[in-house]
Design an enzyme around this catalytic site. Structure first.
Site, PDB file in Angstrom:
ATOM      1  N   ASP A 171      -5.684   4.445  10.065  1.00  0.00           N
ATOM      2  CA  ASP A 171      -7.104   4.553   9.722  1.00  0.00           C
ATOM      3  C   ASP A 171      -7.587   3.328   8.957  1.00  0.00           C
ATOM      4  OD1 ASP A 171      -6.971   7.008  10.831  1.00  0.00           O
ATOM      5  OD2 ASP A 171      -6.960   8.117   8.948  1.00  0.00           O
ATOM      6  N   HIS A 173       0.810  -1.221   0.000  1.00  0.00           N
ATOM      7  CA  HIS A 173       0.000   0.000   0.000  1.00  0.00           C
ATOM      8  C   HIS A 173       0.840   1.267   0.000  1.00  0.00           C
ATOM      9  CE1 HIS A 173      -3.396  -2.642   0.561  1.00  0.00           C
ATOM     10  NE2 HIS A 173      -4.137  -1.630   0.156  1.00  0.00           N
ATOM     11  N   GLU A 201      -9.285  13.334  15.144  1.00  0.00           N
ATOM     12  CA  GLU A 201      -8.813  13.614  13.787  1.00  0.00           C
ATOM     13  C   GLU A 201      -9.556  14.836  13.262  1.00  0.00           C
ATOM     14  OE1 GLU A 201      -8.375  10.525  10.908  1.00  0.00           O
ATOM     15  OE2 GLU A 201      -7.100   9.296  12.208  1.00  0.00           O
TER      16      GLU A 201
HETATM   17  P1  FAD Z   1       4.365  -1.850   1.915  1.00  0.00           P
HETATM   18  O1  FAD Z   1       3.855  -0.849   0.977  1.00  0.00           O
HETATM   19  O2  FAD Z   1       4.305  -3.271   1.487  1.00  0.00           O
HETATM   20  O3  FAD Z   1       5.856  -1.483   2.363  1.00  0.00           O
HETATM   21  C1  FAD Z   1       6.172  -0.197   2.832  1.00  0.00           C
HETATM   22  C2  FAD Z   1       7.671  -0.098   3.143  1.00  0.00           C
HETATM   23  O4  FAD Z   1       7.972  -0.937   4.249  1.00  0.00           O
HETATM   24  C3  FAD Z   1       8.558  -0.580   2.010  1.00  0.00           C
HETATM   25  O5  FAD Z   1       9.756   0.132   2.041  1.00  0.00           O
HETATM   26  C4  FAD Z   1       8.799  -2.028   2.351  1.00  0.00           C
HETATM   27  O6  FAD Z   1       9.964  -2.527   1.766  1.00  0.00           O
HETATM   28  C5  FAD Z   1       8.887  -1.957   3.868  1.00  0.00           C
HETATM   29  N1  FAD Z   1       8.431  -3.167   4.517  1.00  0.00           N
HETATM   30  C6  FAD Z   1       7.244  -3.808   4.362  1.00  0.00           C
HETATM   31  N2  FAD Z   1       7.194  -4.864   5.179  1.00  0.00           N
HETATM   32  C7  FAD Z   1       8.361  -4.888   5.863  1.00  0.00           C
HETATM   33  C8  FAD Z   1       8.908  -5.760   6.841  1.00  0.00           C
HETATM   34  N3  FAD Z   1       8.237  -6.813   7.304  1.00  0.00           N
HETATM   35  N4  FAD Z   1      10.134  -5.487   7.310  1.00  0.00           N
HETATM   36  C9  FAD Z   1      10.849  -4.405   6.858  1.00  0.00           C
HETATM   37  N5  FAD Z   1      10.378  -3.578   5.937  1.00  0.00           N
HETATM   38  C10 FAD Z   1       9.151  -3.816   5.441  1.00  0.00           C
HETATM   39  N6  FAD Z   1      -0.416   5.246   7.287  1.00  0.00           N
HETATM   40  C11 FAD Z   1      -0.580   5.738   8.512  1.00  0.00           C
HETATM   41  O7  FAD Z   1       0.382   5.938   9.243  1.00  0.00           O
HETATM   42  N7  FAD Z   1      -1.824   6.042   8.981  1.00  0.00           N
HETATM   43  C12 FAD Z   1      -2.939   5.806   8.254  1.00  0.00           C
HETATM   44  O8  FAD Z   1      -4.033   6.079   8.712  1.00  0.00           O
HETATM   45  C13 FAD Z   1      -2.801   5.264   6.965  1.00  0.00           C
HETATM   46  N8  FAD Z   1      -3.865   4.998   6.212  1.00  0.00           N
HETATM   47  C14 FAD Z   1      -3.702   4.465   4.977  1.00  0.00           C
HETATM   48  C15 FAD Z   1      -4.831   4.175   4.212  1.00  0.00           C
HETATM   49  C16 FAD Z   1      -4.708   3.616   2.960  1.00  0.00           C
HETATM   50  C17 FAD Z   1      -5.936   3.307   2.138  1.00  0.00           C
HETATM   51  C18 FAD Z   1      -3.417   3.363   2.441  1.00  0.00           C
HETATM   52  C19 FAD Z   1      -3.258   2.807   1.062  1.00  0.00           C
HETATM   53  C20 FAD Z   1      -2.283   3.661   3.183  1.00  0.00           C
HETATM   54  C21 FAD Z   1      -2.416   4.211   4.455  1.00  0.00           C
HETATM   55  N9  FAD Z   1      -1.310   4.510   5.248  1.00  0.00           N
HETATM   56  C22 FAD Z   1      -1.488   5.013   6.504  1.00  0.00           C
HETATM   57  C23 FAD Z   1       0.046   4.348   4.738  1.00  0.00           C
HETATM   58  C24 FAD Z   1       0.642   3.026   5.174  1.00  0.00           C
HETATM   59  O9  FAD Z   1       0.931   3.008   6.539  1.00  0.00           O
HETATM   60  C25 FAD Z   1       1.961   2.786   4.462  1.00  0.00           C
HETATM   61  O10 FAD Z   1       1.786   2.863   3.083  1.00  0.00           O
HETATM   62  C26 FAD Z   1       2.501   1.415   4.836  1.00  0.00           C
HETATM   63  O11 FAD Z   1       3.782   1.278   4.316  1.00  0.00           O
HETATM   64  C27 FAD Z   1       1.625   0.383   4.247  1.00  0.00           C
HETATM   65  O12 FAD Z   1       1.921  -0.875   4.751  1.00  0.00           O
HETATM   66  P2  FAD Z   1       2.126  -2.031   3.728  1.00  0.00           P
HETATM   67  O13 FAD Z   1       2.089  -3.286   4.507  1.00  0.00           O
HETATM   68  O14 FAD Z   1       1.238  -1.938   2.574  1.00  0.00           O
HETATM   69  O15 FAD Z   1       3.632  -1.689   3.320  1.00  0.00           O
END
Ligand code: FAD
Length: 513
Positions: free
Chosen positions: A159, A94, A270
Site C-alpha cells: 500500500d 519501516h 481491500e
Molecule cells: P526494513 O525495515 O529496512 O527491513 C526489514 C527486514 O528486511 C529487516 O530484517 C532487514 O534486515 C531486512 N532487509 C532489508 N533490506 C534487505 C536486503 N536488501 N536484503 C536482505 N534483507 C533485507 N507491508 C506489506 O506487505 N504491505 C503493505 O501494504 C505495507 N504497508 C506499509 C505501510 C507503511 C506506512 C509501513 C511503515 C510499512 C508497511 N508495510 C507493508 C510493511 C513493510 O513491508 C515492511 O516493514 C518492510 O520490511 C519494509 O521495508 P523496508 O525497506 O523499510 O525494510
C-alpha cells in the site's frame, strides 16, 4: 573501488572486530573508528517506523557496491575473533520491532548502493516479457516512476511505496493486487544475494534455487539482496476506485470473496473495519470523495461498527473504455448498504501512491514520527468471523483508536511455494488483517502492546482461528518454532547452509548469536 582503498577498509573492519573480541576491553567503537567513509557513527539505524525498539549498532556500512558487502561478510566469516558481531541490512527502516537493527553490530544502509533500475522487454505481440533489474535498496516508488516512463509497472504492490525492494521481498509484500498476482515475492524472476559468508550468488527458480526461495520471505536471515529482477506488465491509464459500506460482516466477507473470484474484471480488493467516526477519517484520508461521505455517516445511517470494501478496475484504453459498465455489473452483484457506494477515477500513479496523502496528513498532525505498535495477522477464512469477534472484544469501538484496521482476502495458490514466507496451515482463502495503530498519546503504547499480545496469542492458539503473524515479532526461539510449524526444520537448515555463523538479521531474534 581501487585495491588500496579496499585494503584500508578491511583494516578498519579488522579494528572494529578487535574491539569486539570478547577477550579485550570493549571501548566505544566510534572513538576509535578512523574510517568515516565506510563506517559511520550510528544515527538513524537505531530507529525504525515502529519507534518501540532502539538498538544502537556499533557502526554503519554505506556500501558503494555489492562488493563492499561481500568483503565485509567474507571478512567477518573468516575471522575467529568476531563471533559476536552481527550484521543487518536496513532498507527504508519501516520495520516495527527493530527487525533491521543490529545491537552492537553493523547496519548496512542499502540505500547507499547506487540506485540502478534497468528495464528489459523482449518478444513480440502477446508474447512480450518485461522485467526490471533493480538494486536492493531502491524504493518501490522509484521503480514505479521509472517503469511508467515506458508505460510499464510491477504487478504486485504494497500500500505504501516508500519501502525498499529488499525489505519487502524479505517479508512478502502484500496489497490489494495479491489475490490476482500473489504477493511481491511471487513476482520475482531472479535475485543477486550475498550470503552470510560473503559469497555473491545469482539465483532463480532454476539456478541456486534453494537460496532464491530461502531469501524470499526470509526475514533477512540468509543473505543480503543486492538486486532483484521484478516482473513488469503494461501499466493501466486510469483506475476506477470504488468504496462500498456494510454493517453486516458476513455480507462484507462474502462480497470480498466474490470479488477475488473475478480476476478477469477486478484488479484490486481491500477492506476496512471502521470502529467509529474518528477511525473513519483515519481510514479514508486519501479517497477523493471523502467529503461527500461524511454527511451520510453523520446522519447515523451506519451501525456503530461498519465495514468497507475497496476495489478497483483498471482502464487500459485511452478512450472508448467499458470500465464504467464493468463497475456497474460488479456492483449489481454486491450487497452493500444501498446508497453507500462511492466511485472515483484517478490516475494509476495517484492510486498506487495513495498512502503518501495519508502520510502528509499524519505528518501535519504530528502523527507520523510516533510509536506504531502494529499487528498484522493472517487468518484462514474458516476463522475470520471468530477473529473479528476477538478483535472487537479486545479493541472496543468506544475506545480511542488512532489508526486503521485493514482486512481483505488472499488466495493461497497465488503464493510461490517453497519460499520462507509463512501462511496459516489451512484454507485456500486467507485473510490479512492489519491493526495499524499509533500510540497517541505515547503513554498508550504499553496498553496497546498488551492488547496486541493478547490478540496474537489468542488468534494463534485458538483452534477455530489458527492464525499466523505477518511481519512477525517474537521473543524466543520457541515462539519462532511455533510460528514456522512444520517449516522450522527447513528454515533452520537453510540458515545453517547460507549463514552458518548467525551473522545476519539479528534484529529478528530468530537465531540468537
Ligand atoms: P526494513 O525495515 O529496512 O527491513 C526489514 C527486514 O528486511 C529487516 O530484517 C532487514 O534486515 C531486512 N532487509 C532489508 N533490506 C534487505 C536486503 N536488501 N536484503 C536482505 N534483507 C533485507 N507491508 C506489506 O506487505 N504491505 C503493505 O501494504 C505495507 N504497508 C506499509 C505501510 C507503511 C506506512 C509501513 C511503515 C510499512 C508497511 N508495510 C507493508 C510493511 C513493510 O513491508 C515492511 O516493514 C518492510 O520490511 C519494509 O521495508 P523496508 O525497506 O523499510 O525494510
Amino acid at each position: 573501488m581501487d585495491f588500496a582503498l579496499l585494503c584500508t577498509r578491511v583494516y578498519t573492519l579488522f579494528l572494529l572486530v578487535l574491539l569486539y573480541s570478547p577477550c579485550m576491553h570493549v571501548r566505544s567503537p566510534i572513538d576509535l573508528n578512523p574510517l568515516n567513509s565506510i563506517l559511520e557513527t550510528p544515527t538513524e539505524a537505531s530507529v525504525d517506523y515502529g519507534r518501540i525498539i532502539f538498538n544502537s549498532p556499533a557502526a554503519i556500512l554505506r556500501p558503494k557496491s555489492p562488493k563492499d558487502i561481500s568483503l565485509l561478510l567474507g571478512f567477518l566469516s573468516s575471522s575467529s575473533s568476531n563471533k559476536y558481531l552481527t550484521v543487518a541490512a536496513r532498507g527504508a527502516g519501516h520495520s516495527i520491532y527493530g527487525q533491521a537493527q543490529a545491537s552492537g553490530g553493523i547496519v548496512i544502509e542499502m540505500d547507499s548502493l547506487p540506485s540502478s533500475i534497468k528495464i528489459h522487454r523482449w518478444g513480440d505481440g502477446d508474447k512480450i516479457i518485461s522485467y526490471a533489474d533493480v538494486s536492493g535498496g531502491t524504493l518501490w516508488i522509484e521503480l514505479l516512476e521509472e517503469s511508467l516512463k515506458l508505460g510499464l509497472a510491477p504487478r504486485s504492490w504494497t500500500d505504501y511505496l516508500y519501502l525498499s525492494i529488499g525489505g519487502t521481498l524479505s517479508n512478502a509484500g502484500i496489497s490489494g493486487q495479491a489475490f490476482k498476482y500473489g504477493p511481491q515475492i511471487s513476482n520475482v524472476l531472479q535475485l543477486d544475494i550475498i550470503t552470510g559468508e560473503g559469497e555473491l550468488v545469482t539465483c532463480s527458480p532454476s539456478k541456486s534455487s534453494e537460496l532464491f526461495y530461502a531469501a524470499l520471505g526470509g526475514l533477512g536471515q540468509f543473505g543480503i539482496i543486492t538486486s532483484a529482477r521484478i516482473i513488469l506488465q503494461e501499466a493501466p491509464k486510469k483506475v476506477t476506485w470504488v468504496k462500498a459500506f456494510y454493517s453486516d460482516f458476513d455480507l462484507f466477507t462474502k462480497d470480498q470473496e466474490m470479488l477475488i473470484s473475478m480476476p478477469e474484471k477486478v484488479d484490486y480488493v481491500e477492506g476496512f473495519i471502521v470502529l467509529n467516526e474518528k477511525n473513519f477519517h483515519n481510514s479514508f484520508a486519501a479517497f477523493p470523495s471523502l467529503d461527500s461521505m461524511i454527511p451520510k455517516l453523520e446522519k447515523g445511517i451506519l451501525s456503530e461498527v461498519y465495514y468497507c470494501i475497496e476495489f478497483t478496475v483498471y482502464d487500459y484504453q485511452p478512450k472508448d473504455s467499458n470500465v464504467k459498465q464493468v463497475v456497474e455489473d460488479i456492483s449489481r452483484e454486491m450487497s452493500y448498504i444501498p446508497s453507500l457506494i462511492y466511485t472515483v477515477e484517478v490516475s494509476y500513479y495517484d492510486f498506487l501512491n495513495r498512502v503518501s496523502i495519508e502520510e502528509k496528513s499524519l505528518r501535519e498532525r504530528g502523527m507520523w514520527d510516533v510509536s506504531h505498535p502494529w499487528l498484522n495477522i493472517l487468518v484462514p477464512k474458516s476463522g475470520i468471523e471468530e477473529f473479528k469477534d476477538l478483535l472487537l472484544e479486545i479493541i472496543s469501538p468506544d475506545q480511542e483508536f488512532e489508526g486503521l484496521i485493514l482486512i481483505y482476502p488472499l488466495l493461497r495458490d497465488k503464493w510461490a511455494t517453497n519460499t520462507s514466507a509463512v501462511l496459516p496451515e489451512s484454507d485456500e482463502v486467507v485473510y490479512i488483517v492489519g491493526i495499524l495503530r499509533s500510540a497517541n498519546p505515547s503513554d498508550r503504547l504499553s496498553d496497546i502492546l498488551r492488547e496486541n499480545c493478547r490478540m496474537a496469542k489468542a488468534a494463534a492458539g485458538n483452534q477455530a482461528i489458527r492464525a499466523k503473524q505477518y511481519l512477525p515479532h517474537y521473543h524466543s526461539q520457541e515462539q519462532w518454532k511455533e510460528h514456522f510449524g512444520s517449516g522450522w526444520e527447513q528454515f533452520a537448515g537453510r540458515k545453517l547452509r547460507f549463514d552458518p555463523r548467525n551473522v545476519l538479521g539479528p534484529g529478528q531474534g530468530i537465531f540468537p548469536n
